[in-house]
Design a protein around this motif. Structure first.
Motif, PDB file in Angstrom:
ATOM      1  N   GLN A 112       1.186  -4.526   4.675  1.00 59.52           N
ATOM      2  CA  GLN A 112       1.264  -3.792   5.863  1.00 59.52           C
ATOM      3  C   GLN A 112       0.609  -2.690   6.351  1.00 59.52           C
ATOM      4  O   GLN A 112       0.895  -2.282   7.394  1.00 59.52           O
ATOM      5  CB  GLN A 112       2.903  -3.780   5.112  1.00 59.52           C
ATOM      6  CG  GLN A 112       3.135  -2.025   4.872  1.00 59.52           C
ATOM      7  CD  GLN A 112       2.620  -1.453   3.257  1.00 59.52           C
ATOM      8  OE1 GLN A 112       2.775  -2.664   2.745  1.00 59.52           O
ATOM      9  NE2 GLN A 112       2.652  -0.519   3.146  1.00 59.52           N
ATOM     10  N   LEU A 122      -5.905   6.331  -2.046  1.00 59.10           N
ATOM     11  CA  LEU A 122      -4.407   5.174  -1.190  1.00 59.10           C
ATOM     12  C   LEU A 122      -4.298   4.261  -2.827  1.00 59.10           C
ATOM     13  O   LEU A 122      -5.334   3.750  -3.562  1.00 59.10           O
ATOM     14  CB  LEU A 122      -4.843   4.191  -0.658  1.00 59.10           C
ATOM     15  CG  LEU A 122      -5.539   5.206   1.117  1.00 59.10           C
ATOM     16  CD1 LEU A 122      -6.074   4.002   1.765  1.00 59.10           C
ATOM     17  CD2 LEU A 122      -3.963   6.148   1.424  1.00 59.10           C
ATOM     18  N   CYS A 153      -2.850  -0.101  -3.948  1.00 52.07           N
ATOM     19  CA  CYS A 153      -1.917  -1.271  -3.204  1.00 52.07           C
ATOM     20  C   CYS A 153      -1.794  -2.244  -4.580  1.00 52.07           C
ATOM     21  O   CYS A 153      -2.386  -1.955  -5.715  1.00 52.07           O
ATOM     22  CB  CYS A 153      -3.575  -1.670  -2.773  1.00 52.07           C
ATOM     23  SG  CYS A 153      -3.158  -3.753  -2.661  1.00 52.07           S
ATOM     24  N   ARG A 166     -10.154  -1.089   7.067  1.00 55.49           N
ATOM     25  CA  ARG A 166      -9.462  -0.321   8.454  1.00 55.49           C
ATOM     26  C   ARG A 166      -9.512  -0.823  10.015  1.00 55.49           C
ATOM     27  O   ARG A 166     -10.627  -1.165  10.499  1.00 55.49           O
ATOM     28  CB  ARG A 166     -10.312   1.598   7.761  1.00 55.49           C
ATOM     29  CG  ARG A 166     -11.321   1.609   8.448  1.00 55.49           C
ATOM     30  CD  ARG A 166     -11.730   2.920   7.602  1.00 55.49           C
ATOM     31  NE  ARG A 166     -13.121   2.956   8.648  1.00 55.49           N
ATOM     32  CZ  ARG A 166     -13.377   4.009   8.244  1.00 55.49           C
ATOM     33  NH1 ARG A 166     -12.974   5.184   6.872  1.00 55.49           N
ATOM     34  NH2 ARG A 166     -15.149   3.867   8.586  1.00 55.49           N
ATOM     35  N   GLU A 183       1.149  -1.234   0.020  1.00 50.85           N
ATOM     36  CA  GLU A 183      -0.467   0.505   0.092  1.00 50.85           C
ATOM     37  C   GLU A 183       0.048   0.985  -0.331  1.00 50.85           C
ATOM     38  O   GLU A 183       2.082   1.867   0.315  1.00 50.85           O
ATOM     39  CB  GLU A 183      -1.141   0.019   1.148  1.00 50.85           C
ATOM     40  CG  GLU A 183      -2.023  -1.356   1.543  1.00 50.85           C
ATOM     41  CD  GLU A 183      -1.622  -2.181   2.514  1.00 50.85           C
ATOM     42  OE1 GLU A 183      -2.555  -2.787   3.290  1.00 50.85           O
ATOM     43  OE2 GLU A 183      -0.303  -2.069   3.012  1.00 50.85           O
ATOM     44  N   SER A 184       0.370   2.685  -0.707  1.00 52.00           N
ATOM     45  CA  SER A 184       0.629   3.492   0.038  1.00 52.00           C
ATOM     46  C   SER A 184      -0.423   4.214  -0.436  1.00 52.00           C
ATOM     47  O   SER A 184      -1.109   4.469  -0.767  1.00 52.00           O
ATOM     48  CB  SER A 184       2.080   3.739  -1.517  1.00 52.00           C
ATOM     49  OG  SER A 184       1.254   3.331  -2.890  1.00 52.00           O
ATOM     50  N   GLY A 203      -1.404   6.840   1.808  1.00 54.73           N
ATOM     51  CA  GLY A 203      -1.966   7.273   3.412  1.00 54.73           C
ATOM     52  C   GLY A 203      -1.025   8.923   3.711  1.00 54.73           C
ATOM     53  O   GLY A 203      -0.342   8.941   2.976  1.00 54.73           O
ATOM     54  N   VAL A 246      -5.779   2.878  10.185  1.00 55.71           N
ATOM     55  CA  VAL A 246      -4.585   1.952   9.117  1.00 55.71           C
ATOM     56  C   VAL A 246      -5.401   1.722   8.530  1.00 55.71           C
ATOM     57  O   VAL A 246      -6.243   0.858   8.937  1.00 55.71           O
ATOM     58  CB  VAL A 246      -3.420   0.735  10.034  1.00 55.71           C
ATOM     59  CG1 VAL A 246      -3.025   0.257   8.702  1.00 55.71           C
ATOM     60  CG2 VAL A 246      -2.614   1.944  10.811  1.00 55.71           C
ATOM     61  N   TYR A 296      -5.680  -1.144   4.984  1.00 54.63           N
ATOM     62  CA  TYR A 296      -4.997  -2.085   4.782  1.00 54.63           C
ATOM     63  C   TYR A 296      -5.844  -2.394   3.201  1.00 54.63           C
ATOM     64  O   TYR A 296      -6.880  -2.661   3.189  1.00 54.63           O
ATOM     65  CB  TYR A 296      -5.247  -3.742   5.578  1.00 54.63           C
ATOM     66  CG  TYR A 296      -4.631  -3.235   7.098  1.00 54.63           C
ATOM     67  CD1 TYR A 296      -5.097  -2.947   7.778  1.00 54.63           C
ATOM     68  CD2 TYR A 296      -3.080  -3.841   7.321  1.00 54.63           C
ATOM     69  CE1 TYR A 296      -4.441  -2.440   9.320  1.00 54.63           C
ATOM     70  CE2 TYR A 296      -2.681  -2.831   8.341  1.00 54.63           C
ATOM     71  CZ  TYR A 296      -3.011  -2.752   9.432  1.00 54.63           C
ATOM     72  OH  TYR A 296      -2.486  -2.393  10.556  1.00 54.63           O
ATOM     73  N   THR A 306      -1.266   1.341   5.615  1.00 53.37           N
ATOM     74  CA  THR A 306      -0.424   2.708   5.173  1.00 53.37           C
ATOM     75  C   THR A 306      -1.581   3.682   6.496  1.00 53.37           C
ATOM     76  O   THR A 306      -3.113   3.560   6.372  1.00 53.37           O
ATOM     77  CB  THR A 306      -0.611   3.038   4.022  1.00 53.37           C
ATOM     78  OG1 THR A 306      -0.165   4.256   4.057  1.00 53.37           O
ATOM     79  CG2 THR A 306      -2.131   3.356   3.378  1.00 53.37           C
ATOM     80  N   GLN A 307      -0.618   4.230   7.347  1.00 54.08           N
ATOM     81  CA  GLN A 307      -1.561   5.711   8.614  1.00 54.08           C
ATOM     82  C   GLN A 307      -2.240   6.565   7.545  1.00 54.08           C
ATOM     83  O   GLN A 307      -1.898   6.744   6.824  1.00 54.08           O
ATOM     84  CB  GLN A 307      -0.953   5.966   9.303  1.00 54.08           C
ATOM     85  CG  GLN A 307      -1.625   6.876  10.231  1.00 54.08           C
ATOM     86  CD  GLN A 307      -2.311   6.283  10.974  1.00 54.08           C
ATOM     87  OE1 GLN A 307      -1.619   4.646  11.720  1.00 54.08           O
ATOM     88  NE2 GLN A 307      -3.695   7.077  11.282  1.00 54.08           N
TER      89      GLN A 307
END
Length: 124
Positions: free
Chosen positions: A116, A20, A22, A38, A6-7, A9, A94, A96, A118-119
Motif C-alpha cells: 500500500q 523500511l 516489507c 518510490r 510496508e512499515s 516511513g 511514497v 512501495y 509508506t510515506q
C-alpha cells in the motif's frame, strides 16, 4: 495471492536515516524477486532497488539512491528491508514494496504484487 505490508516511513531531517520493512505473506515463484519503488508528488513511480529471495544479490541499476540505500532480505521472516542513509529532500516520496518474477528488475510492469506504500518525508 501475496500480500505485502510496508512499515517504517516517517519524517526525518536532511542527512538522517530511516529503515523500511516489507513483510510478505508468502514467497512464491511469481514473487521470487522483491523490489522497492518510490513515487514523488507529480512524478512517475521509479525503481529504487531489488533483491531475489534465494540469491540475496542486491541490484540498484541506475537508481538515484544507489550508494546511499541498501536493500536486504530475511528469509526466516519473509521480510525485505530498505536502509536509507544520508537522506535528501529529493528522497521524499511514497515508497512501495513490490514482488515479481524478476525478468526485468527495473520495470514496474514486471511486478505483480504491491504493498500500500509508506510515506517518507525528508525536511530541509
Amino acid at each position: 495471492q501475496v500480500q505485502l505490508v510496508e512499515s517504517g516511513g516517517g519524517l526525518v531531517q536532511t542527512g538522517g536515516s530511516l529503515s523500511l520493512s516489507c513483510a510478505a505473506s508468502a514467497r512464491t515463484a511469481e514473487s521470487n524477486t522483491m523490489a522497492w519503488f518510490r513515487q514523488a508528488p507529480g512524478k512517475e513511480r521509479e525503481f529504487v532497488a531489488a533483491i531475489r529471495w534465494m540469491s540475496n544479490s542486491p541490484f540498484y541499476g541506475n537508481s538515484p539512491a544507489a550508494g546511499r540505500f541498501t536493500i536486504a532480505r530475511d528469509l526466516a521472516k519473509n521480510t525485505v528491508y530498505l536502509q536509507m542513509n544520508r537522506l535528501k529532500p529529493g528522497d521524499t516520496a511514497v515508497y512501495y514494496c513490490a514482488g515479481g518474477m524478476g525478468l526485468n528488475l527495473m520495470e514496474i510492469t514486471d511486478y505483480k504484487f504491491w504493498g500500500q506504500g509508506t510515506q517518507v518525508t525528508v525536511s530541509s
